[in-house]
Design a protein around this motif. Structure first.
Motif, PDB file in Angstrom:
ATOM      1  N   UNK A   1       0.817  -1.193   0.000  1.00 18.63           N
ATOM      2  CA  UNK A   1       0.000   0.000   0.000  1.00 18.63           C
ATOM      3  C   UNK A   1       0.864   1.262   0.000  1.00 18.63           C
ATOM      4  N   UNK A   2       1.882   1.280   0.859  1.00 19.43           N
ATOM      5  CA  UNK A   2       2.725   2.461   0.937  1.00 19.43           C
ATOM      6  C   UNK A   2       3.490   2.656  -0.369  1.00 19.43           C
ATOM      7  N   UNK A   3       3.964   1.560  -0.975  1.00 24.11           N
ATOM      8  CA  UNK A   3       4.684   1.666  -2.246  1.00 24.11           C
ATOM      9  C   UNK A   3       3.797   2.264  -3.331  1.00 24.11           C
ATOM     10  N   UNK A   4       2.525   1.885  -3.311  1.00 21.90           N
ATOM     11  CA  UNK A   4       1.590   2.428  -4.299  1.00 21.90           C
ATOM     12  C   UNK A   4       1.441   3.940  -4.107  1.00 21.90           C
ATOM     13  N   UNK A   5       1.325   4.369  -2.872  1.00 15.37           N
ATOM     14  CA  UNK A   5       1.178   5.795  -2.589  1.00 15.37           C
ATOM     15  C   UNK A   5       2.452   6.566  -2.967  1.00 15.37           C
ATOM     16  N   UNK A   6       3.609   5.958  -2.730  1.00 15.37           N
ATOM     17  CA  UNK A   6       4.870   6.602  -3.116  1.00 15.37           C
ATOM     18  C   UNK A   6       4.945   6.714  -4.632  1.00 15.37           C
ATOM     19  N   UNK A   7       4.546   5.647  -5.329  1.00 13.24           N
ATOM     20  CA  UNK A   7       4.513   5.694  -6.799  1.00 13.24           C
ATOM     21  C   UNK A   7       3.571   6.788  -7.291  1.00 13.24           C
TER      22      UNK A   7
END
Length: 109
Positions: A1-7
């Protein structure tokens, strides 16, 4: 989830008007042979100055004066001034975003 938000954050930055404006002026600057030659000269002189200073050779002071003259010439070019303005504008946005992220994280920890 956090990686998606960073992307998503990086995608937003990449698509931002400020970043695109910075990229565009960079492309224009790349095509300016005079400015590119001036930048190359400055870099070469800086390297020479550092080598001379490290060797204890006082000639580096004279080279530093030439560097200063060339930097002043570069800074007087309107297209380079615009490049710096847009770069600083984009860097300010990144800095503010970073500070906001840091504040948010600190408030949650």
């Amino acid at each position: 989830m956090i990686e998606k938000k960073i992307d998503e954050l990086f995608e937003t930055i990449n698509n931002s008007e400020e970043y695109q404006s910075y990229l565009n002026i960079g492309k224009v600057l790349e095509q300016d042979e005079e400015i590119n030659n001036l930048i190359k000269e400055i870099k070469e002189l800086q390297q020479k100055s550092v080598r001379l200073e490290e060797a204890g050779n006082p000639e580096y002071k004279e080279i530093d004066k030439v560097i200063e003259e060339k930097v002043n010439l570069l800074n007087s070019k309107p297209i380079y001034q615009e490049y710096l303005r847009r770069m600083n504008e984009f860097n300010d946005i990144i800095s503010m975003s970073s500070n906001q992220i840091e504040k948010y994280i600190n408030s949650k920890v």
